[in-house]
Motif scaffolding. Structure first.
Motif, PDB file in Angstrom:
ATOM      1  N   UNK A 125       0.842  -1.186   0.000  1.00 50.36           N
ATOM      2  CA  UNK A 125       0.000   0.000   0.000  1.00 50.36           C
ATOM      3  C   UNK A 125       0.883   1.245   0.000  1.00 50.36           C
ATOM      4  N   UNK A 126       0.419   2.308  -0.675  1.00 50.53           N
ATOM      5  CA  UNK A 126       1.159   3.556  -0.616  1.00 50.53           C
ATOM      6  C   UNK A 126       0.916   4.220   0.733  1.00 50.53           C
ATOM      7  N   UNK A 127       1.496   5.400   0.942  1.00 46.93           N
ATOM      8  CA  UNK A 127       1.431   6.044   2.249  1.00 46.93           C
ATOM      9  C   UNK A 127       0.046   6.593   2.580  1.00 46.93           C
ATOM     10  N   UNK A 128      -0.869   6.631   1.597  1.00 47.44           N
ATOM     11  CA  UNK A 128      -2.257   7.018   1.855  1.00 47.44           C
ATOM     12  C   UNK A 128      -3.155   5.804   2.032  1.00 47.44           C
ATOM     13  N   UNK A 129      -2.563   4.609   2.096  1.00 47.43           N
ATOM     14  CA  UNK A 129      -3.324   3.396   2.336  1.00 47.43           C
ATOM     15  C   UNK A 129      -4.003   2.826   1.111  1.00 47.43           C
ATOM     16  N   UNK A 130      -3.538   3.191  -0.086  1.00 44.17           N
ATOM     17  CA  UNK A 130      -4.143   2.714  -1.328  1.00 44.17           C
ATOM     18  C   UNK A 130      -3.395   1.490  -1.844  1.00 44.17           C
ATOM     19  N   UNK A 131      -4.111   0.382  -2.152  1.00 45.15           N
ATOM     20  CA  UNK A 131      -3.447  -0.809  -2.709  1.00 45.15           C
ATOM     21  C   UNK A 131      -2.763  -0.486  -4.039  1.00 45.15           C
ATOM     22  N   UNK A 132      -1.585  -1.068  -4.235  1.00 43.92           N
ATOM     23  CA  UNK A 132      -0.805  -0.823  -5.442  1.00 43.92           C
ATOM     24  C   UNK A 132      -0.691  -2.096  -6.293  1.00 43.92           C
ATOM     25  N   UNK A 133      -0.288  -1.925  -7.539  1.00 41.78           N
ATOM     26  CA  UNK A 133      -0.244  -3.039  -8.483  1.00 41.78           C
ATOM     27  C   UNK A 133       0.709  -4.144  -8.038  1.00 41.78           C
ATOM     28  N   UNK A 134       0.259  -5.371  -8.231  1.00 43.58           N
ATOM     29  CA  UNK A 134       1.128  -6.513  -7.996  1.00 43.58           C
ATOM     30  C   UNK A 134       1.959  -6.736  -9.263  1.00 43.58           C
ATOM     31  N   UNK A 135       2.415  -7.946  -9.509  1.00 37.19           N
ATOM     32  CA  UNK A 135       3.287  -8.210 -10.647  1.00 37.19           C
ATOM     33  C   UNK A 135       2.680  -7.683 -11.939  1.00 37.19           C
ATOM     34  N   UNK A 136       3.434  -6.865 -12.668  1.00 34.01           N
ATOM     35  CA  UNK A 136       2.992  -6.363 -13.959  1.00 34.01           C
ATOM     36  C   UNK A 136       4.189  -6.225 -14.885  1.00 34.01           C
ATOM     37  N   UNK A 137       3.917  -6.318 -16.178  1.00 38.43           N
ATOM     38  CA  UNK A 137       4.964  -6.331 -17.200  1.00 38.43           C
ATOM     39  C   UNK A 137       4.641  -5.279 -18.245  1.00 38.43           C
ATOM     40  N   UNK A 138       5.667  -4.597 -18.741  1.00 34.92           N
ATOM     41  CA  UNK A 138       5.489  -3.649 -19.844  1.00 34.92           C
ATOM     42  C   UNK A 138       6.625  -3.816 -20.833  1.00 34.92           C
ATOM     43  N   UNK A 139       6.292  -3.659 -22.113  1.00 37.31           N
ATOM     44  CA  UNK A 139       7.284  -3.741 -23.181  1.00 37.31           C
ATOM     45  C   UNK A 139       7.282  -2.474 -24.005  1.00 37.31           C
ATOM     46  N   UNK A 140       8.457  -2.094 -24.491  1.00 41.09           N
ATOM     47  CA  UNK A 140       8.586  -0.838 -25.224  1.00 41.09           C
ATOM     48  C   UNK A 140       9.422  -1.028 -26.478  1.00 41.09           C
ATOM     49  N   UNK A 141       9.009  -0.353 -27.563  1.00 38.90           N
ATOM     50  CA  UNK A 141       9.812  -0.287 -28.772  1.00 38.90           C
ATOM     51  C   UNK A 141       9.924   1.178 -29.170  1.00 38.90           C
ATOM     52  N   UNK A 142      11.144   1.638 -29.430  1.00 37.91           N
ATOM     53  CA  UNK A 142      11.403   3.033 -29.793  1.00 37.91           C
ATOM     54  C   UNK A 142      12.163   3.071 -31.111  1.00 37.91           C
ATOM     55  N   UNK A 143      11.703   3.925 -32.023  1.00 32.29           N
ATOM     56  CA  UNK A 143      12.353   4.101 -33.317  1.00 32.29           C
ATOM     57  C   UNK A 143      12.870   5.523 -33.426  1.00 32.29           C
TER      58      UNK A 143
END
Length: 867
Positions: A847-865
């Motif tokens: 949880x963040x400091x305001x008590x809000x649940x945060x994301x568990x395992x997550x994945x992101x992919x990026x391609x830059x040209x």
């Protein structure tokens, strides 16, 4: 008989000596007939200079004349073959040693060659030093690179003409021909075709920028090196942003020492800095109004986090008691370049960014750069989404060699849900956010309860070179923030299973901020003292039109029992709109601030620097409704001392800094109206050490601080605000950034903080850690880009630790401690980059400091040209 006997013995001896003499003369005459080009047989093909001299004397009839050759006679010379000509042997000796051979027939005069030295400086086209430029001698393996001042040095250079090449990845190579004289120093100056902005952009996008580089003009509002500055600060640049496939400013700020995230129900966020919440409120040193709107990464070059009260130079509207978060934006440069990027990931993440840069005329005095982004993301919960966009054009115009003008803007829009705020009453029996009986991914509100906002920010900057020593900088900023609607849901927990649902509705809201700032910076001397002086001032006007609504009779929308109904129907917008009352009597006053400041950095010696700074602020709150006019004049000093124990390597420092905050109205609970606090003052004492080691490949900062507040604001058990406390925040910080070998980046940070009330009318809160502030916070990041055959392939791993934090200063309810581990793999070349990022690898619930649940395992992919 005796005579004849002696003569018989003497004659053979004389005969032998005569024969030996004749043989020697014959051998020498034969050797003398050996030509320089005729092959001779040496004993072996690897011999010392002294051994070669002897063999050439014996087999080729040479004589060598020399004195004081010392170790050069022991120099090993490698020959292609032991069967070779005398001419080739002499040439190899000259090539492989520091000897000059002058031949006169068969006699060779040998002299020790005195080597020369080359000292030079590389500058950009606009006169700025160029760091990290490769310097090489043509047809030689000799080389070096320029330091932070653009300087380089090459020793042991042979006499004669030399061609020096200055090169950098992505830039045209510059060559200069010079003549080196023995035992003398030859000076050379090289000017690149590109300006400083172009060089910086190439450095950033080629992945060669040093993460240890902390040079900035914003921290002290003047050019000041890290080891000359008594203030502590962190810098997070493009190299880290790209390596971590970051899509959110909050993710980037986790790399700052002592930073943990608090997401606000209003839509903004803050990070912890020395026991206080600090929002990103500064943009290129000017105020940036971002309380209810988004900040996108697309137009961000780097982020600077200043530590400690910084009101002296930044003012109360920007600085908090813990520091300043300053965002440095991207500027146009001379090279035509386009970059397009796409990121996709968990929870329906889709993000497209574009960065287009070009010159608008042939002489490249008018430059345009446009950054744009559009982002969409869902939620790991059954409630939540965000849709954001930004367009940020920037135009620079070089009027002449003295005057440069920069115009830029940021147009943003956002539609997203806001985090529900949990009000935890003692009767709930909860000890931490883990005890809240909702499922980690469950929520009791509908996506209709959203926030829709937009903002327009316009900036102008004029830099004028008054003389070689003095510069004028004029800045203007105008920002308008519009909030069409802002639904802020809330849950009040009465028991372990029972909660009341409600929502505050804000909007329409319009906030306008106009700021103008004028700075003069320069240098001069008084006797043996050297001064770097800043004199400046600023004027700011803030106004707002504000409307909000609350539940009828200050009550709740409904009450649900989680034990009896695990999934009550989510609250819709219609349900809220039918049960709210608009506060027609609310009025928000406008504010005006006029500030003037001066800062003098005195170079007492080549190792001692003293900073003396003072700010005078005139604050005015204009009357509205029941609020009367309020005026206050404040003085804010800043003092600092730096002693470089080891010149340009190790410095000890100490500082006294003052900060103050003019407080906004606070809405009291249960119809208690608005509370208007007095400005709050903070004073910091700090001392520590800074180290820049191994040719600036490692940057280390260690410090201890103590921040005291005499009239602190706190909240009671029913959330009523009071200004009756004394507060003390003290702690230790350590930060290491390193680039020990090519391709390897390391960041390590640790912060310990104890922020508590030392005086309050409620004695139960005295000595307890204040709300939402963990005592221990740590971060690390390591990534390595391969340099060999698969150059460009890289891997990274990092993590964050946050200690448990009290949710309120008057209760034992906490947000739990957490440890996060992230990893990345990427491949980058000059024309493209592909990366994959794994966040929260261990799938932690946190949880963040305001008590809000945060994301568990997550994945992101990026391609830059890039093209």
């Amino acid at each position: 008989m005796i005579v004849c006997s002696n003569a018989g013995r003497v004659m053979p001896i004389l005969l032998k000596k005569l024969l030996f003499l004749l043989f020697t003369v014959f051998a020498l005459s034969v050797a003398a007939q050996v030509t320089d080009k005729e092959a001779i047989q040496l004993s072996k093909n690897t011999l010392t200079v002294g051994e070669l001299f002897k063999e050439l004397e014996q087999k080729a009839g040479y004589s060598f004349v020399y004195t004081r050759l010392g170790k050069q006679l022991e120099k090993i010379i490698s020959l292609p073959s032991a069967n070779t000509s005398a001419e080739k042997v002499l040439n190899e000796i000259a090539a492989q040693s520091d000897l000059r051979l002058t031949k006169n027939g068969k006699q060779v005069a040998v002299q020790l060659v005195e080597k020369g030295k080359i000292k030079g400086k590389v500058s950009t086209s606009d006169g700025q030093p160029a760091e990290g430029v490769s310097i090489t001698l043509s047809n030689s393996l000799r080389g070096t690179s320029t330091n932070a001042e653009g300087e380089f040095e090459l020793n042991g250079i042979n006499e004669g003409k030399q061609i020096i090449s200055a090169s950098y990845i992505g830039l045209a190579t510059q060559q200069v021909t010079i003549t080196v004289s023995g035992a003398h120093t030859t000076a050379v100056s090289i000017v690149l075709k590109e300006d400083a902005n172009t060089l910086q952009e190439v450095i950033v996008n080629s992945g060669t920028q040093k993460i240890t580089n902390k040079e900035t003009e914003y921290v002290a509002r003047m050019p000041l090196k890290n080891l000359e500055n008594p203030q502590v600060y962190s810098v997070i640049g493009q190299q880290i942003i790209k390596a971590q496939v970051a899509t959110d400013v909050k993710d980037v700020l986790r790399n700052a020492t002592g930073a943990a995230i608090a997401n606000y129900p209003s839509g903004g966020f803050s990070i912890t800095t020395r026991g206080f919440g600090t929002t990103p409120s500064s943009r290129n040193g000017m105020e940036m109004n971002s309380g209810r709107s988004t900040i996108d990464l697309a137009n961000i070059e780097r982020i600077e986090v200043l530590k400690g009260p910084s009101g002296t130079l930044f003012g109360a509207d920007v600085a908090t008691y813990g520091g300043v978060v300053n965002i440095v934006t991207k500027n146009p440069f001379e090279t035509t370049r386009t970059e397009v990027s796409y990121t996709a990931g968990s929870f329906n993440l889709h993000r497209i960014t574009a960065d287009v840069n070009t010159a608008l005329n042939e002489d490249k005095t008018v430059l345009l750069r446009v950054n744009a982004a559009i982002s969409k993301r869902g939620s790991f919960q059954n409630y939540g989404f965000s849709n954001d966009y930004q367009v940020a054009p920037s135009l620079s115009y070089k009027v002449n060699n003295r005057l440069n003008i920069l115009l830029d803007a940021e147009l943003t829009g956002s539609r997203r849900t806001l985090i529900p705020l949990n009000f935890i009453l003692p009767s709930s029996g909860f000890s931490s956010t883990k005890d809240i009986p909702l499922g980690y991914s469950a929520n009791l509100f509908n996506n209709e309860l959203d926030s829709k906002s937009s903002s327009t920010r316009i900036f102008a900057q004029a830099n004028y070179e008054i003389s070689k020593s003095w510069k004028s900088t004029t800045l203007f900023a105008y920002a308008v923030q519009n909030v069409e609607r802002n639904y802020q849901p809330g849950l009040t927990w009465f028991s372990p299973t029972e909660a009341a649902r409600d929502a505050w509705v804000y909007g329409p809201i319009t906030e306008n901020v106009t700021s103008i700032q004028q700075n003069f910076t320069g240098g001069f001397s008084t006797g043996f003292l050297k001064h770097k002086l800043l004199v400046g001032g600023g004027y700011r006007v803030f106004s707002t039109q504000f409307q909000y609504a609350y539940m009828k009779d200050w009550g709740y929308l409904d009450t649900v029992d989680i034990a009896q109904n695990s999934f009550p129907a989510p609250v819709t917008r219609e349900m809220v709109d039918d049960n709210i009352v608009i506060d027609a009597g609310y009025g928000s006053p406008s504010y005006e601030t006029l500030g003037v400041y001066v800062s003098d950095v005195i170079n007492i010696s080549d190792r001692v620097y003293a900073m003396l700074s003072l700010r005078l602020d005139r604050y005015k709150r204009n009357p509205v409704n029941t609020w009367t006019e309020f005026k206050q004049t404040s003085l804010s000093p800043k003092l600092g001392l730096v002693y470089q124990v080891v010149k340009d390597r190790v410095a000890v420092f100490g500082n006294y800094m003052n900060g103050f905050r003019n407080q906004a109205p606070i809405t009291q609970p249960n119809g208690g109206g608005l509370f208007m606090p007095d400005p709050v003052y903070a004073n910091q004492l700090e001392f520590g050490v800074k180290v820049e080691a191994v040719q600036k490949k490692a940057n280390i900062t260690l410090s201890y601080y103590r921040i005291a507040i005499a009239n602190a604001i706190r909240y009671t058990t029913d959330y009523t605000a009071l200004q009756d406390g004394k507060q003390l925040s003290s702690g230790f910080e350590g930060e290491v950034t390193a680039n020990p070998v090519a391709g390897l980046n390391i960041i390590v940070g640790y912060a310990y903080n104890f922020n508590r009330f030392t005086k309050a009318t409620d004695e139960t809160v005295i000595g307890k850690q204040v709300a939402s502030m963990p005592k221990s916070i740590a971060n690390f990041w390591l990534n390595y880009t391969l340099q060999g055959a698969v150059k460009g392939l890289g891997f990274g791993v990092g993590g964050n630790y946050s200690d448990k934090a009290p949710y309120f200063s008057w209760s034992e309810f906490v947000t739990p401690a957490y440890t996060l581990i992230d990893a990345t793999v990427y491949y980058e070349q000059s024309r493209f980059r592909a990366g994959l990022k794994f966040n929260n690898l261990t799938n932690q619930k946190y949880w963040d400091l305001m008590g809000s649940p945060q994301m568990r395992l997550n994945v992101s992919g990026n391609i830059t040209l890039r093209f």
